[in-house]
Design an enzyme around this catalytic site. Sequence first.
Site, PDB file in Angstrom:
ATOM      1  N   SER A  81       0.808  -1.299  -0.006  1.00  0.00           N
ATOM      2  CA  SER A  81       0.042  -0.036   0.234  1.00  0.00           C
ATOM      3  C   SER A  81       0.777   1.533  -0.103  1.00  0.00           C
ATOM      4  O   SER A  81       1.879   1.378   0.529  1.00  0.00           O
ATOM      5  CB  SER A  81      -0.916  -0.005   1.110  1.00  0.00           C
ATOM      6  OG  SER A  81      -1.596   1.171   1.615  1.00  0.00           O
TER       7      SER A  81
ATOM      8  N   TYR B  34      -2.498  -0.217   9.997  1.00  0.00           N
ATOM      9  CA  TYR B  34      -2.844  -0.856   8.667  1.00  0.00           C
ATOM     10  C   TYR B  34      -1.494  -0.424   7.965  1.00  0.00           C
ATOM     11  O   TYR B  34      -0.913  -1.700   7.243  1.00  0.00           O
ATOM     12  CB  TYR B  34      -3.984  -0.219   7.871  1.00  0.00           C
ATOM     13  CG  TYR B  34      -4.030  -0.602   6.407  1.00  0.00           C
ATOM     14  CD1 TYR B  34      -4.538  -1.684   5.787  1.00  0.00           C
ATOM     15  CD2 TYR B  34      -3.536   0.498   5.468  1.00  0.00           C
ATOM     16  CE1 TYR B  34      -4.376  -1.931   4.670  1.00  0.00           C
ATOM     17  CE2 TYR B  34      -3.765  -0.007   3.890  1.00  0.00           C
ATOM     18  CZ  TYR B  34      -4.043  -1.123   3.844  1.00  0.00           C
ATOM     19  OH  TYR B  34      -4.149  -1.129   2.444  1.00  0.00           O
TER      20      TYR B  34
END
Length: 327
Positions: A130, A155
């Site tokens: 990501s 995350y």
Amino acid sequence: MTSATVLVTGAAGFIGSHVAARLADLGHAVIACDNFNDYYSPALKHDRVAALLAPRGLTCETVELSDGEQVRALFERCRPTHVVHLAAQAGVRYSLSNPQAYVQSNLVAFSHILETCRREQVSHLVYASSSSVYGASTDTPFSEDARTDAPVSLYAATKKSNELMAYCYSHLYGFPASGLRFFTVYGPWGRPDMAYFSFTEKMLRGEKIPVFAGGELHRDFTYIDDIVEGVVRLLFAPPSAGENRAPHEVFNIGNHQPVRVLDFIRTLEKVLEVQAQIDFLPMQAGDVPATFADTGRLQASVGFAPDTPLATGLERFRDWYLGWHGR
């Protein structure tokens, strides 16, 4: 290109369903799996399977990847030559209140994928990372060689951990792995928790949309077809080992054209022909000021970089959304 047997995890998800469909169209044998969790409506996931996978003769097995026995059994049944691991617990803000979901889905499950790929001698593992790994960096555009050791959300920390785990396995056992840092993916069949999707819903209902940090955040919006193109090209271009070099690489897949959130909203207003009612809110914990992909490595490796204009992508999303919502 010879036919491969490709396992796609998270295949009922936004990116996974599109990747599985594209690989099937290219003539590859595709094994699809998902755990169909309720982070957002499982009905949308089943709709993706019905619309994108079923017409191509694909089913999507229900598999919990955080269960090592289920992962081993899946590989033994399917014997994949390649793996595209897209299953994960997504969302920055959700990680603030549900950290354990990220540990199980992004760390434990990934460890099972790595170990099983090693044991089964998979030709190439491509996995989702990501743009969140860049944290609050203002050194743009983001280069894959930049420091990524200051995540601002759990995350992001799990995604950086995935890259480190994969590198270690590549170094120790010599199997190729590529981590893909996705930048703000949008388009048809997208995730309802993403801004473009939730803004569309609220604007069409005449509701206010929450806009953080005065709308001054910048995001590198990347259209789903560009993401899929990058994934598929990289899947069949595994990194090579070299002297003191593991066969592991990370790649940005982004549009290389960050857009200010307020400008994004203006574009969405034109596409929907609706004026947004904005509720300005402070910057949220875990958010970053900007994302901006340097795509030079991707271009050099596979001769491709995303370039779909935001207005074009949002028009395609609008057309899908109106059809899906009015079905």
